[in-house]
Design an enzyme around this catalytic site. Structure first.
Site, PDB file in Angstrom:
ATOM      1  N   LEU A  21       0.806  -1.215   0.000  1.00  6.57           N
ATOM      2  CA  LEU A  21       0.000   0.000   0.000  1.00  6.57           C
ATOM      3  C   LEU A  21       0.846   1.274   0.000  1.00  6.57           C
ATOM      4  CD1 LEU A  21      -3.023  -0.921   2.296  1.00  6.57           C
ATOM      5  CD2 LEU A  21      -2.749  -1.182  -0.175  1.00  6.57           C
ATOM      6  N   ARG A  22       2.176   1.146   0.091  1.00  4.67           N
ATOM      7  CA  ARG A  22       3.112   2.269  -0.076  1.00  4.67           C
ATOM      8  C   ARG A  22       2.950   3.374   0.958  1.00  4.67           C
ATOM      9  NH1 ARG A  22       5.807  -1.194  -3.037  1.00  4.67           N
ATOM     10  NH2 ARG A  22       5.164  -1.366  -5.222  1.00  4.67           N
ATOM     11  N   ASN A  38       7.378  -3.145   3.294  1.00  6.44           N
ATOM     12  CA  ASN A  38       8.400  -2.339   2.611  1.00  6.44           C
ATOM     13  C   ASN A  38       7.916  -0.917   2.347  1.00  6.44           C
ATOM     14  OD1 ASN A  38       6.571  -3.289   0.692  1.00  6.44           O
ATOM     15  ND2 ASN A  38       8.102  -3.430  -0.929  1.00  6.44           N
ATOM     16  N   ASP A  59       9.137  -9.307   2.504  1.00  2.00           N
ATOM     17  CA  ASP A  59       8.782  -9.477   1.094  1.00  2.00           C
ATOM     18  C   ASP A  59       9.360  -8.380   0.213  1.00  2.00           C
ATOM     19  OD1 ASP A  59       7.193 -10.749  -1.093  1.00  2.00           O
ATOM     20  OD2 ASP A  59       6.400  -8.716  -1.159  1.00  2.00           O
ATOM     21  N   HIS A  69       9.792 -14.187   0.307  1.00  4.87           N
ATOM     22  CA  HIS A  69      10.115 -13.858  -1.082  1.00  4.87           C
ATOM     23  C   HIS A  69      11.319 -14.714  -1.448  1.00  4.87           C
ATOM     24  CE1 HIS A  69      10.888 -11.145  -4.580  1.00  4.87           C
ATOM     25  NE2 HIS A  69      12.124 -11.547  -4.363  1.00  4.87           N
ATOM     26  N   ASN A 107       8.717  -9.121 -10.046  1.00  5.99           N
ATOM     27  CA  ASN A 107       9.641 -10.065  -9.420  1.00  5.99           C
ATOM     28  C   ASN A 107       8.860 -10.967  -8.470  1.00  5.99           C
ATOM     29  OD1 ASN A 107      11.756 -11.439  -8.272  1.00  5.99           O
ATOM     30  ND2 ASN A 107      12.743  -9.659  -7.390  1.00  5.99           N
ATOM     31  N   ASP A 166      -0.421  -9.405  -4.903  1.00  3.88           N
ATOM     32  CA  ASP A 166       0.880  -8.727  -4.863  1.00  3.88           C
ATOM     33  C   ASP A 166       0.723  -7.319  -5.436  1.00  3.88           C
ATOM     34  OD1 ASP A 166       3.527  -8.175  -4.429  1.00  3.88           O
ATOM     35  OD2 ASP A 166       4.308  -9.490  -5.995  1.00  3.88           O
TER      36      ASP A 166
END
Length: 452
Positions: free
Chosen positions: A67-68, A98, A156, A183, A282, A309
């Site tokens: 969701l940044r 992340n 991840d 990951h 990726n 993802d």
């Protein structure tokens, strides 16, 4: 809080072994009754919604989104991401760590949950980092992160290269009763590959990412999982070799689940010839044969879940200004010069998926690859189990998180209509059959597709 009667739909609830025509009564945010159609002839203060021809499913749950927020508001925020999730039929999403700052501390976890409460939309489940700063060296305080609200652990996007660090993390996760999501990438083998190593990467002139970069790390990590007895989840599996390793590990007693993304089972590497950086992710899209193996693993039950993802990116991050002119239906066999190939390699990985995943997954049903109950199991019940949530069911007394699906509604993917902030999708213009028309969270309608 208003009461709702969903009338005449096909209830599909694998957890309760229900699949048939029922009415569902929602009251005070909970499932009050699932009963034969027309059982209640007179109702007061109840909103009756006729959902004949539709499926009534426990709310869909996405075990893997980005969701940044905090950190990248130009790509997505928790508000826009959760609204996109609701529009896609998801009542709950698990947000990876992340962000900036990384979700490796209780304060960041609490920030995410507070923003989610303010959104009044889909629920957010924070995923804690395994290691501080996603650096792969120092583990986070697992217990403190769980107390703050995290429900899974994952670095991840970045593999944990140090086997001892991962082994200790697995031991701690097992002690606390939660899963570690991985990951799987051996970076010595992937070598910053931009696309699957094969004919497409060679034609475009970009670096290749071999299957072995995934499967070799899966091999190592499942050996650790067998030794520790921890619950381990393999993210975005993409190769038949990885699938075989997962099957073998289960035979040896590993508690391992895995997910596949809607883009990996729908598209192969050739999509990059049309969509360019918007088909770069990726792990990369694999060969046509690999896609067939993924579909077989969905059918036979090897793959437990469908995830998005969801990875929103702005055009600048995707290098669209530099590369956009090379791709599209008018350029069926593009070649990249050296500088453009380098730009491609540095374009960010990932595609948005929250608003297209259900429509893509329903194609599996329409093609008779799986039954509707299997779809609901993969997109609701199994993710709920992974995340240790009391969800994924329409049992009386549980929270009224419900997705109403019209399986026959035909629509065209139009990125300009997305509720997500980002538009990086390789599905623009695709015609799909089936989508969510109502998303209900704790008894409240948070998305009404009948008005769309």
């Amino acid at each position: 809080m208003s009461s709702i009667l969903l009338k005449g739909g096909r209830v599909i609830d694998p957890a309760s072994a229900l699949d048939g025509q029922y009415d569902v009564l929602v009251r005070d945010g909970e499932i009050a009754a699932v009963e034969p159609v027309g059982a209640r002839s007179s109702l007061q203060d109840v909103t009756v919604i006729d959902v004949s021809g539709c499926w009534i499913a426990p709310g869909l749950i996405d075990p893997h989104v980005h969701l940044r927020d905090p950190g990248f508001p130009e790509k997505e925020t928790i508000l826009t991401g959760l609204r996109a999730a609701a529009a896609g039929g998801f009542t709950t999403v698990a947000a990876m760590a992340n962000t900036s700052p990384v979700n490796d501390n209780p304060a960041t976890t609490r920030y995410m949950l507070e923003r989610a409460r303010e959104a009044h939309s889909a629920r957010l489940v924070p995923v804690s980092a395994v290691t501080h700063g996603l650096a792969g060296t120092e583990p986070v305080d697992f217990a403190a992160m769980l107390e703050a609200g995290a429900r899974m652990f994952s670095d991840d996007g970045i593999p944990i290269d140090d086997a001892m660090v991962l082994s200790r993390a697995m031991d701690e996760a097992k002690r606390l009763g939660y899963a570690v999501a991985l990951h799987e990438e051996d970076r010595a083998l992937s070598c910053d590959g931009a696309l699957n190593a094969g004919a497409v990467s060679k034609h475009l002139g970009v670096s290749g990412y071999p299957d072995s970069a995934e499967s070799q790390r899966v091999r190592r990590d499942l050996a650790l999982a067998i030794g520790s007895g921890a619950a381990v989840h393999v993210c975005h599996v993409s190769t038949p070799q990885s699938l075989e390793l997962i099957r073998a590990a289960r035979r040896h007693g590993a508690q391992v689940t895995c997910e596949v993304t809607s883009h990996h089972f729908t598209l192969d590497e050739s999509a990059a010839m049309i969509w360019g950086p918007n088909a770069k992710m990726n792990p990369p899209l694999r060969s046509h044969g690999d896609v067939e193996d993924l579909l077989a693993a969905i059918r036979d039950g090897t793959i437990d879940m469908i995830a998005t993802d969801h990875a929103p990116h702005d055009p600048k991050s995707k290098r669209m200004e530099q590369l956009g002119a090379y791709f599209g239906s008018e350029h069926p066999m593009p070649h990249l010069d050296h500088d453009s190939a380098d730009e491609f390699a540095h374009a960010e990985n990932g595609v948005v998926g929250l608003e297209t995943a259900l429509g893509l997954a329903l194609q599996l049903v329409h093609r008779s690859l799986i039954q509707p109950a299997r779809l609901v199991e993969m997109m609701s019940l199994n993710p709920a189990t992974l995340l240790r949530l009391e969800a994924g069911t329409l049992a009386e007394g549980t929270a009224a998180d419900i997705t109403v699906i019209d399986p026959n509604l035909e629509w065209t993917v139009a990125p300009e209509k997305f509720l997500s902030k980002s538009r990086n999708t390789p599905f623009a213009g695709m015609r799909l059959k089936g989508r969510a028309i109502l998303t209900i969270v704790a008894g409240e309608i948070v998305y009404d597709g009948r008005k769309a």
